[in-house]
Scaffold this active site. Sequence first.
Site, PDB file in Angstrom:
ATOM      1  N   ASN A   1       0.823  -1.199   0.000  1.00 43.35           N
ATOM      2  CA  ASN A   1       0.000   0.000   0.000  1.00 43.35           C
ATOM      3  C   ASN A   1       0.865   1.260   0.000  1.00 43.35           C
ATOM      4  O   ASN A   1       2.044   1.211   0.318  1.00 43.35           O
ATOM      5  CB  ASN A   1      -0.921  -0.020   1.226  1.00 43.35           C
ATOM      6  CG  ASN A   1      -2.335   0.350   0.854  1.00 43.35           C
ATOM      7  OD1 ASN A   1      -2.557   1.304   0.113  1.00 43.35           O
ATOM      8  ND2 ASN A   1      -3.297  -0.401   1.345  1.00 43.35           N
ATOM      9  N   CYS A   2       0.237   2.366  -0.319  1.00 44.73           N
ATOM     10  CA  CYS A   2       0.899   3.675  -0.378  1.00 44.73           C
ATOM     11  C   CYS A   2       1.718   3.927   0.877  1.00 44.73           C
ATOM     12  O   CYS A   2       1.206   3.718   1.969  1.00 44.73           O
ATOM     13  CB  CYS A   2      -0.140   4.776  -0.532  1.00 44.73           C
ATOM     14  SG  CYS A   2       0.529   6.449  -0.394  1.00 44.73           S
TER      15      CYS A   2
END
Lengths: 76, 156
Positions: free
Chosen positions: A14-15
């Site tokens: 994820n980011c």
Amino acid sequence: MVQEDKVLDARGLNCPLPILRTKKALGELNSGQVLKVVATDPGAVKDFEAFSKQTKNPLLEQAEAGGEFVFFIQKA
Amino acid sequence: MDEKKLAIIATKGTLDWGYPPFILASTAAALGYSVEIFFTFYGLQLLKKDLGHLRVSPLGNPAMPMPVPMPTLAMILPGMEGMATSMMKSKMKAKGVASLEELRELCVEAEVRMIACQMTVDLFEFDTADFIDGIELGGAAAFFEFAGEADITLFI
């Protein structure tokens, strides 16, 4: 179809990890070589466009298939 | 074009609020920014070698998503904070969110400059030996030396 020199598997990340790993992987390539990144984070689409624009590494191609996003980035 | 600069002041020391400084700093560094983070007050907790002590509290935070709606008074019960903390940690792991240690390590690798506020280190009697390596000590003037030339400055 663009031919890659290296593949980065960023699935499940994820980011901001996909971008950070991409930056690192590009560092190991020579100018003109192409990195293929596979990601599952939907936010990656906007982030890779923004990354390419700001770092001047061209985003040659992008595609989506079965919930996976594929990006081909060329090292400037 | 000159290198862009990002200056961040990190003031919070909870598990949730530890993320924004390290996410933004590591991403900016990946985009070619020169980055400096000034850690002050509770933000100094983010510099400790071991970050296992960081917690998140549902108390006084009505916006925190809970599995079942709970009255505010229930938040003061013993164990609530520990439960919220382990819930958040397991959710982050399941969603592929990096750990704070990992993001911080990426910042260190990307040569993000980290400064611990001398005044609050003294005030709270932090032992700088507990901090990760490479931390500088400085004051407000040291922050402005960098921030004065920064393109973006964030107070978190």
